[in-house]
Design an enzyme around this catalytic site. Sequence first.
Site, PDB file in Angstrom:
ATOM      1  N   LEU A  25     -19.788  50.285  72.423  1.00  0.00           N
ATOM      2  CA  LEU A  25     -20.847  50.467  73.646  1.00  0.00           C
ATOM      3  C   LEU A  25     -20.813  49.520  74.755  1.00  0.00           C
ATOM      4  CD1 LEU A  25     -24.324  49.736  71.508  1.00  0.00           C
ATOM      5  CD2 LEU A  25     -23.750  51.471  73.337  1.00  0.00           C
ATOM      6  N   GLY A  28     -18.686  41.642  75.870  1.00  0.00           N
ATOM      7  CA  GLY A  28     -19.836  40.909  77.253  1.00  0.00           C
ATOM      8  C   GLY A  28     -18.709  39.760  77.095  1.00  0.00           C
ATOM      9  N   ALA A  31     -18.166  39.189  72.908  1.00  0.00           N
ATOM     10  CA  ALA A  31     -18.401  40.245  72.058  1.00  0.00           C
ATOM     11  C   ALA A  31     -17.948  41.307  72.515  1.00  0.00           C
ATOM     12  CB  ALA A  31     -19.759  39.882  71.347  1.00  0.00           C
ATOM     13  N   LYS A  32     -17.588  41.892  71.487  1.00  0.00           N
ATOM     14  CA  LYS A  32     -17.481  44.030  71.439  1.00  0.00           C
ATOM     15  C   LYS A  32     -18.316  43.840  70.932  1.00  0.00           C
ATOM     16  CE  LYS A  32     -12.658  44.375  71.894  1.00  0.00           C
ATOM     17  NZ  LYS A  32     -11.805  44.890  71.370  1.00  0.00           N
ATOM     18  N   VAL A  33     -19.085  45.249  71.592  1.00  0.00           N
ATOM     19  CA  VAL A  33     -20.728  45.573  70.604  1.00  0.00           C
ATOM     20  C   VAL A  33     -20.577  46.896  70.458  1.00  0.00           C
ATOM     21  CG1 VAL A  33     -23.265  45.673  70.986  1.00  0.00           C
ATOM     22  CG2 VAL A  33     -22.156  43.588  72.094  1.00  0.00           C
ATOM     23  N   LYS A  48     -22.158  43.085  66.786  1.00  0.00           N
ATOM     24  CA  LYS A  48     -21.902  42.681  67.812  1.00  0.00           C
ATOM     25  C   LYS A  48     -21.055  41.917  66.939  1.00  0.00           C
ATOM     26  CE  LYS A  48     -23.580  38.895  71.574  1.00  0.00           C
ATOM     27  NZ  LYS A  48     -23.793  38.062  72.101  1.00  0.00           N
ATOM     28  N   ASP A 139     -30.690  31.614  79.847  1.00  0.00           N
ATOM     29  CA  ASP A 139     -29.976  32.345  80.437  1.00  0.00           C
ATOM     30  C   ASP A 139     -30.254  33.490  80.701  1.00  0.00           C
ATOM     31  OD1 ASP A 139     -27.414  32.375  81.982  1.00  0.00           O
ATOM     32  OD2 ASP A 139     -26.151  32.894  79.869  1.00  0.00           O
TER      33      ASP A 139
END
Length: 410
Positions: A25, A28, A31-33, A48, A139
């Site tokens: 999807l 980040g 991360a990979k989501v 995630k 954030d």
Amino acid sequence: MEPATVPGSGTGKLIAGRYEIIRLLGRGATAKVYLAADLHTGGSVAVKSISKHSCASPSSIVREVAIMRRLRHPHIVRLLEVVASRSRIHFVLELAAGGELFHRLESQGRFPEDLARRYFQQLISAVGFCHARGVFHRDLKLENLLLDEKGDLKVTDFGLSAQADQIRNDGLFHTLCGTPAYVAPDILSKKGYDADKVDIWSCGVILFLLIAGYLPFNDPNLMAMYKKIYRGEFRCPSWTSPELRNLIERILDPNPKTRISLAGIINHPWFKKGLDEEKWTAKMRFRDEELVKEEAGRVLNAFDIISFSSGCDLSGLFDVAPDRERFVSGEPAESVVNRVEEVGRIEGLRIRRGKKKALLEWQNGNLVARVEVHRLTDDLSVVEVVKGEGPKERRLWRERIGPALKVPAF
Ligand code: ADP
């Protein structure tokens, strides 16, 4: 909008014997989501996935988990489960099927005031909910605002968030954090800051961006941008209504002492327009009651235990030897072993078992799985498994043993 996920339509890769990865999807910073199908419920989730090597210390992950688990609100992405495998930690999240608000803004250029108000009301609802529970995001930015399938807002990414108990003796936060364009002048002064005021500032930057289609403080030179932030130098676009202009100026006040509070925002005439007060109040309360009910009859979850047990270091849970996997089960050790034995019996395997261990082998003696259960509390265990290597063993694990072990601990 994401199409409904159909189990079997994806890559075939399973996480925790339950979540079938469909496709990537987004990516980040760390991360990979993935979009995944939940084979238990038939629904869709976002997974995630973070490499243990690239991620922060176990304690910061544990903190993120503990924080996210407590936040149940219609406009906050919910954390459903955490699964640690050999090399990765997977956060199973509620799916925000409508994608990023950023993309919607990009395609429309800017939003009319009514639509911006709707998003802003939902953002303030989420932020107010967190602040009332001593949790600050720190954030907040457009990239952290996702949409669900109805187009409602979902705030995500609490990786940097901090609870009130991390405040130093003077009552102020001291960590420099956030994303440059959204950073409040109080953070830049490095004297310490009130985290709620900083979040409010970032909400002001987001509101400006939704209305204008560009950031209030922007300069290719970082120092020049910080200077503008520090002095509160920005100009609302000509199409901003006077009421909205007033609200933005009250939020983007560089002096945190005179900056408008959340209560002030909620009572501001621009904000209040079209607000259903009954629904608003219900949103602020609803999930708390659900959580209280859910937690009443249950012992603490393993992650709660880890995050609250300062005396005993359980962070080793995340350091799993390369040939094994660990996860948390909400059952006592013996019943976990009973389940394993049951599967072994049905599958005609050779079984050797103790009170907290089970070894499953084919009749020729080849290993299918070794399961060892460590007690955490009366109803909570850490299950450690070593799996047989071959395709037959893997299939057995995926289809029979894994699902049998997946207990509703988390
Ligand atoms: P990081 O914290 O490493 O920056 P993010 O949480 O920002 O990673 O996720 C990266 C991207 O993955 C997001 O920009 C978004 O497109 C997608 N994403 C993250 N969480 C979800 C979710 N719950 N539902 C749908 N998409 C998501």
